[in-house]
Design an enzyme around this catalytic site. Structure first.
Site, PDB file in Angstrom:
ATOM      1  N   GLU A   1       3.454   2.090   9.756  1.00 54.99           N
ATOM      2  CA  GLU A   1       3.000   1.441   8.572  1.00 54.99           C
ATOM      3  C   GLU A   1       3.216  -0.182   8.902  1.00 54.99           C
ATOM      4  O   GLU A   1       4.172  -0.473   9.220  1.00 54.99           O
ATOM      5  CB  GLU A   1       3.796   1.868   7.265  1.00 54.99           C
ATOM      6  CG  GLU A   1       3.255   1.083   5.868  1.00 54.99           C
ATOM      7  CD  GLU A   1       3.981   1.771   4.799  1.00 54.99           C
ATOM      8  OE1 GLU A   1       3.449   2.940   4.689  1.00 54.99           O
ATOM      9  OE2 GLU A   1       4.549   1.184   4.212  1.00 54.99           O
TER      10      GLU A   1
ATOM     11  N   HIS B   1      -3.851   1.033   1.783  1.00 53.18           N
ATOM     12  CA  HIS B   1      -3.082   1.378   0.397  1.00 53.18           C
ATOM     13  C   HIS B   1      -3.772   1.024  -0.825  1.00 53.18           C
ATOM     14  O   HIS B   1      -4.278  -0.493  -0.674  1.00 53.18           O
ATOM     15  CB  HIS B   1      -1.635   0.654   0.447  1.00 53.18           C
ATOM     16  CG  HIS B   1      -0.608   1.457   1.409  1.00 53.18           C
ATOM     17  ND1 HIS B   1       0.638   1.539   1.269  1.00 53.18           N
ATOM     18  CD2 HIS B   1      -0.827   2.093   2.635  1.00 53.18           C
ATOM     19  CE1 HIS B   1       1.263   2.095   2.304  1.00 53.18           C
ATOM     20  NE2 HIS B   1       0.193   2.411   3.301  1.00 53.18           N
TER      21      HIS B   1
END
Length: 286
Positions: free
Chosen positions: A17, A78
């Protein structure tokens, strides 16, 4: 390629991430990290969503598109929904699609400070997931919480919400960070007993500072095992020693997760090349 397909072909699925830097100059750190991963690519990289979901200011899509086009790594964009209307979400999804990104991590997002006046067509992540699945062909991931969401007191609610997300169309889950693997193993057992069958990646974050730990505890409700508390106490006045010990602790976590045959390992790399490189070496055995 759709990320959901990786879970059918690879075990464990390896992912990282990153977050879009607030300062433009800091983007070089991400380039450096990606360059070091060229020879040992993760299966995908997730990119966090900017504050308030602003289309104009958010750099998530720019970074996600670059990851795919320049480095050939599948990105996971996201997307939070709590402060967005359905029209705004559909436009964001159209932008993401136009950017060549095929995978979305559907999140509720944090409630704004003025939540009483916040208007949204989506109250929960499951609502966003259902909408994405109904209107697009994205592969959709969702979050799960080994110790329960910070807003939940009852453990049974955690699995019920997980099941609701899967029923809405979630293809896979990525767990919030945890520092004690037994917490994740209990989540997996409860999820399978609760008829949740989608693959779940374990989220691991190396400790880089005492402040980072304190933030995670109060923002996410993450607990600390005694071993890690002792590490933080021992090295709290030496930043480099704490970072080294924190990374070593997370690598031990990853090694144990691999021994337990988890579906995937998701490393919160904090945009740091050394974190991604060391974790990747262990995960790929190189």
């Amino acid at each position: 390629m759709k990320i959901k397909d990786y879970y059918q072909q690879t075990k464990p699925v390896v992912s990282f991430e990153f977050f879009p830097p607030k300062k433009e100059a800091a983007i070089d750190t991400i380039y450096q990290t990606l360059e070091e991963l060229k020879g040992i690519k993760p299966d995908f990289i997730s990119v966090t969503y900017g504050a308030a979901g602003s289309r104009a200011d958010n750099k998530t899509l720019e970074l996600a598109s670059m990851i795919k086009k320049e480095y050939g790594i599948e990105p996971l964009h996201h997307l939070s929904c709590i402060a967005n209307t359905n029209e705004e979400i559909q436009q964001l999804l159209a932008d993401i699609k136009a950017g060549g990104v095929e995978n979305v991590l559907a999140l509720r997002g944090d409630l704004p400070a003025d939540s009483e006046t916040c208007s949204s067509d989506f109250l929960y992540a499951k609502d966003l997931i259902a909408s994405i699945k109904e209107n697009t062909d994205f592969s959709v991931g969702a979050a799960c919480y080994p110790e329960g969401h910070i807003d939940q007191l009852a453990g049974v609610e955690n699995i019920e919400h997980l099941k609701a997300k899967e029923d809405a169309g979630a293809d896979f889950f990525i767990s919030q960070l945890f520092f004690e693997n037994d917490v994740f193993y209990r989540l997996m057992e409860d999820a399978r007993n609760g008829q949740v069958s989608a693959p779940i990646s374990a989220g691991v974050m190396p400790i880089l500072s005492r402040g980072q730990v304190e933030k995670m505890i109060f923002m996410c409700g993450t607990s600390l095992p005694s071993e890690l508390i002792k590490i933080i106490h021992k090295y709290e006045h030496s930043i480099e020693d704490l970072r080294k010990a924190g990374l070593e602790y997370s690598l031990k976590q990853i090694e144990d997760l691999l021994d337990h045959g988890v579906d995937g390992v998701h490393v919160y790399a904090m945009n740091r090349p050394v974190v991604a490189k060391e974790a990747m070496s262990l995960l790929r055995g190189s």
